[in-house]
Structure formats: structure tokens, C-alpha cells
Design an enzyme around this catalytic site. Structure first.
Site, PDB file in Angstrom:
ATOM      1  N   ALA A 123       3.207  36.468  74.575  1.00  0.00           N
ATOM      2  CA  ALA A 123       3.755  37.798  74.321  1.00  0.00           C
ATOM      3  C   ALA A 123       4.535  37.764  73.010  1.00  0.00           C
ATOM      4  O   ALA A 123       4.804  36.698  72.473  1.00  0.00           O
ATOM      5  CB  ALA A 123       4.664  38.223  75.467  1.00  0.00           C
ATOM      6  N   LYS A 124       4.874  38.914  72.501  1.00  0.00           N
ATOM      7  CA  LYS A 124       5.695  38.991  71.291  1.00  0.00           C
ATOM      8  C   LYS A 124       6.293  40.382  71.199  1.00  0.00           C
ATOM      9  O   LYS A 124       5.733  41.330  71.762  1.00  0.00           O
ATOM     10  CB  LYS A 124       4.837  38.725  70.052  1.00  0.00           C
ATOM     11  CG  LYS A 124       5.625  38.288  68.841  1.00  0.00           C
ATOM     12  CD  LYS A 124       5.866  36.785  68.830  1.00  0.00           C
ATOM     13  CE  LYS A 124       6.672  36.345  67.629  1.00  0.00           C
ATOM     14  NZ  LYS A 124       6.708  34.879  67.512  1.00  0.00           N
ATOM     15  N   GLY A 125       7.403  40.486  70.490  1.00  0.00           N
ATOM     16  CA  GLY A 125       8.022  41.796  70.321  1.00  0.00           C
ATOM     17  C   GLY A 125       8.573  41.956  68.925  1.00  0.00           C
ATOM     18  O   GLY A 125       8.647  40.986  68.162  1.00  0.00           O
TER      19      GLY A 125
END
Ligand code: NAD
Length: 434
Positions: A123-125
Site C-alpha cells: 500500500a502507499k499514501g
């Protein structure tokens, strides 16, 4: 009426932002997946899973500025794959962050986590904001509102953010607090990279740089390069590049060049790395460091050196500068610093590239240790942490090296082969719901 359809009729065309011809980091990632597909055997039937993020959230982040007006920023959290466990990946605050970039970074986290075999998906944000333009109070409000907005999909068993470009321990502390306030209970395991006094792990801050150094030494040994006396050039002197430079210098290498957003400095005899770290801590940039000459930024790539460490942003080594690189070995501290065209040029010129998906996996490895320690509320010593980190990195790198030799493919493709097999094997075992 028949209920059978040709499979093509049910498969929708990819939305434009998932199109493989789309330039930018996501397009690069798709090309990397295509290169590995022939090596996946029967698991290749699941490969489309890797070409679409599982979940993509775009949020509006409004805050009161200090001057009384309201500003809106765009925030993202992408969960690329969760077949092997909860999502895991950093949060980036940068004015150029885009959804496509965050999708690629999330996908590379899936690959990286599988490559070092930690039980996470990817995941990444990010928030599209220049944090240097914000006061400390504004930064805290942006962080808290963003955390609250993505709170519907993150959590210690769902998706665990961590620091990335322009986010640090303090930002993680605010994220942990905001999530905990909304949950009504302190949840230290919701983020990693926290301050040690708040459930953070010893050794986390240095972990990515230490991993870069570890795989660099492993590769150097295999190609007969002596680290002692080796000349190192580092782009990005932050968490990753600064620590990697320090460890290489301590091992007897000469860090001859450093570049960051402020400029490029060079000293043939080797920069005084502890003094440079001190300068960066005080001034926020390598620029203005005494006892070094200033170079035009474009000349950084032609610096005479043995090891080049891109540790800033993606897309830095391109077909424009790859031909000028002097190094025998490139260690990708940053995520996605080399374009596929540049990758091919370096390969043809005999430059060994240690790819991001293994070279910078030290950070998430110690993030995993932090998360485990938070769940058990039992904390390990720094020596234990570093020893476990080095063992995981060495073992993972040895496996990648072996697959690369066996299949006569680059270390990047070898890492993708190992990782994609693990992810798609998990997918295959789980099957499709419902
Ligand atoms: P950081 O914010 O601590 O440092 C970033 C560095 O890049 C700074 O020195 C900055 O000045 C420099 N920089 C920014 N724009 C630049 C430009 N245009 N030209 C040259 N230099 C520039 O960030 P970090 O945590 O060290 O992350 C650096 C890279 O490593 C990113 O690609 C990140 O995704 C990757 N990474 C970080 C971690 C981690 O644990 N922090 C783990 C894995 C990968």
C-alpha cells in the site's frame, strides 16, 4: 436465454489511468510485470491481479491555515494487494504527488514485501502538498485530517502506513494519535516509524540505509569490489541517503558527491559525512557545506565513482543521463529511480543495478519488527534488531542473485519473479471471494 458469455465480453477495458501505455511510474511498473510474466508458469493466470490496485481512495483534506483562510489538499491511500497480509507502505507529502505515482509506489511495496517475505501486501499514501510551505501547526492539521479521512481503510490488521518522503516520526505520532482518538483506544500498531517512546522500534530510522549498505556489500563481494576505498555518490541526503552514506563512510568508502533538492557538492578526497549530516540537520540541505566544491546539478550523474546511490525520488536515471554514469554499481535507495530505458542502457554498459524492491527493503523489514513488537508489547534490543535485519536482507539478496543467475535475467526481474510467485501463490491458495 443463455448465461454463458465469451470471457472477453465480461472483461472490461482498463480505465485510462491503468493503461500500460500511460507514462510515469505506474506505466513503468506495468512494463516490469510484463517482463516477469513468462517466468510465472501456471500462476500467470492470476497476473491481472497485479495490474490493478485492490482499493484506491482519494480524499479531500481541508484545513484552516494560520492566516484564517481554508485550504484544500488532495490525499490518496492505495492498497495495491493484500493477498499475503495487510497493506503496508509509506505516506509521502510532496507537491507533485499524483494518484498514478501512489499506485506505482503501492505496487512496488507489494513486490518488496513479498521479496523479503514479510507477511504484508502493498500500500502507499500521499498528500499533494509542499510541506515546506506549511507551519508546524498547519502540518499537524493536514496530517490529522488526512489520517481521519483514510481511517476508514487503515488499521493495525488492515493497512499500516509508515514514513516516506517528507514525513517523519512526528508525523507518524500524529497519525497514531488521530487514529487512536477516533477508535477510542491507543493503537500503536496502526503506523510504523513512530518515535521510540511511542511504541517505535530501535533501529527503524536507520533501517532503510542499513539495508542499502548491506545489499551493497553483498553485491560488491560477489563482483570483487572492495568497499574500503570505493568512491560513492549519493543523490538525496535524507533518511535513506544520509544513513547509507554514513555506513559506507564508516566502512572505509569515500563519499565523493552528494546531491539534494538544494544543490550538488563534490570532494574527490571524500566528504566529511558526519559533518555533512550535521550541516543538513541545521540547514535542511547539503548546499553551502564548507570544504566541498559546488557542481552544476546535471554533472552529478557523471561524477567519477564506483557506487551510485539514488536515494531521492523516482525517474531520476533516464536515457538522458544513464550513458554518463561512471559507477560499476547502482544501489536504488529510492523507489523507482531508474526508467526501463535507462535500466537497459546500464545493463548494456555492464553496470550492476541493485533494484529498489530489494535494496531499500530494510525499512519495511524493521517496520515489520516494530509492528510485531507493538502487538506483543515486548521490545527488542537494537543489536537484536540489526542482526535480524541483516540476516533477512542477506538471505533475500542471495535468493535474488541465484534466480538471476539461473534465469540469466537482471536482479530486478529476478526479484519480481520471486515476489510475484509468492503473491500469486497466495492468491491461488485463497481463491476468489465469493
Ligand atoms: P527524505 O525526505 O528523508 O529525503 C529525501 C531527500 O531527497 C532529501 O535529501 C531531498 O532534498 C532530496 N530531494 C528531493 N527532491 C530532490 C530533487 N529534485 N533532486 C535531488 N534531491 C532531491 O526521504 P527518504 O525517506 O530518505 O526517501 C527517499 C527515497 O527513498 C524515496 O524514494 C522513498 O520512497 C524511498 N524509501 C524510503 C524509505 C524510508 O524508510 N524512509 C524506505 C524505502 C524507500
Amino acid at each position: 436465454m443463455s448465461h454463458t458469455h465469451a470471457p472477453q465480453a465480461l472483461t472490461q477495458a482498463l480505465p485510462s489511468y491503468l493503461d500500460p501505455n500511460h507514462l510515469g511510474p505506474w506505466g513503468i511498473y506495468l512494463q516490469q510485470v510484463d517482463r516477469v510474466t513468462p517466468y510465472l508458469g501456471k500462476l500467470a493466470r492470476w497476473v491481472d491481479t497485479l495490474k490493478r490496485p485492490k482499493r484506491t481512495l482519494i480524499v479531500d483534506v481541508p484545513i484552516h491555515l494560520d492566516n484564517g483562510t481554508v485550504a484544500h489538499f488532495e490525499g490518496y491511500r492505495v492498497q495495491h494487494n493484500t493477498s499475503r497480509g495487510p497493506g503496508k507502505g509509506g505516506v509521502r507529502f510532496h507537491q507533485d504527488v499524483t494518484l498514478s505515482e501512489v499506485m506505482a509506489l503501492a505496487a512496488w511495496m507489494s513486490i518488496k514485501n513479498a521479496a523479503v517475505n514479510v507477511p504484508y501486501g502493498g500500500a502507499k499514501g500521499g498528500i499533494r502538498v509542499d510541506p515546506r510551505q506549511l507551519s508546524l501547526g498547519e502540518l499537524e492539521r493536514v496530517t490529522r485530517r488526512y489520517t481521519s479521512e483514510i481511517g476508514i481503510i487503515i488499521g493495525p490488521t488492515k493497512d499500516i502506513p509508515a514514513p516516506d518522503v517528507n514525513t517523519n516520526e512526528q508525523v507518524m505520532a500524529w497519525m497514531m494519535d488521530t487514529y487512536s482518538m477516533n477508535e477510542g483506544a491507543t493503537a500503536t500498531g496502526v503506523v510504523t516509524g513512530k518515535p521510540v517512546d511511542l511504541g517505535g522500534s530501535l533501529g527503524r530510522r536507520e533501517a532503510t540505509g542499513r539495508g542499502v549498505f548491506t545489499v551493497g556489500c553483498e553485491a560488491a563481494r560477489r563482483i570483487g569490489m572492495d568497499i574500503k576505498g570505493a568512491r560513492v555518490a549519493v543523490q538525496g541526503f535524507g533518511n535513506v541517503g544520509g544513513v547509507a552514506a554514513k555506513l559506507f563512510a564508516e566502512a572505509g568508502a569515500r563519499v565523493v558527491a552528494a546531491q539534494d533538492h538544494g544543490g550538488t557538492i563534490y570532494r574527490a578526497a571524500g566528504l566529511d559525512v558526519p559533518a555533512l549530516l550535521d550541516h543538513v540537520a541545521r540547514h535542511g540541505t547539503v548546499k553551502g557545506f564548507a570544504d566541498a566544491e559546488t557542481l552544476p546539478d546535471a554533472d552529478f550523474w557523471a561524477t567519477p565513482c564506483d557506487i551510485l546511490i539514488p536515494a531521492a525520488l523516482e525517474g531520476q536515471i533516464t536515457e538522458k543521463n544513464a550513458g554518463r554514469i561512471q559507477a560499476r554499481m547502482v544501489i536504488e535507495g529510492a523507489n523507482g529511480p531508474t526508467t526501463p530505458q535507462a535500466d537497459d542502457i546500464l545493463h548494456d554498459r555492464g553496470v550492476l543495478v541493485l533494484p529498489d524492491v530489494i535494496a531499500n527493503a530494510g525499512g519495511v523489514t524493521v517496520s515489520y519488527f516494530e509492528w510485531v513488537q507493538d502487538f506483543s508489547s515486548f521490545f527488542w534490543t537494537e543489536d537484536e534488531i540489526n542482526a535480524r535485519l541483516v540476516k533477512i536482507m542477506k538471505d533475500a539478496f542471495a535468493a535474488v542473485w541465484q534466480v538471476s543467475e539461473d534465469n540469466k535475467v537482471s536482479l530486478r526481474t529476478a526479484t519480481f519473479i520471486i515476489a510475484c510467485q509468492r503473491i500469486l501463490h497466495a492468491r491461488d491458495l485463497r481463491g476468489l471471494y465469493p
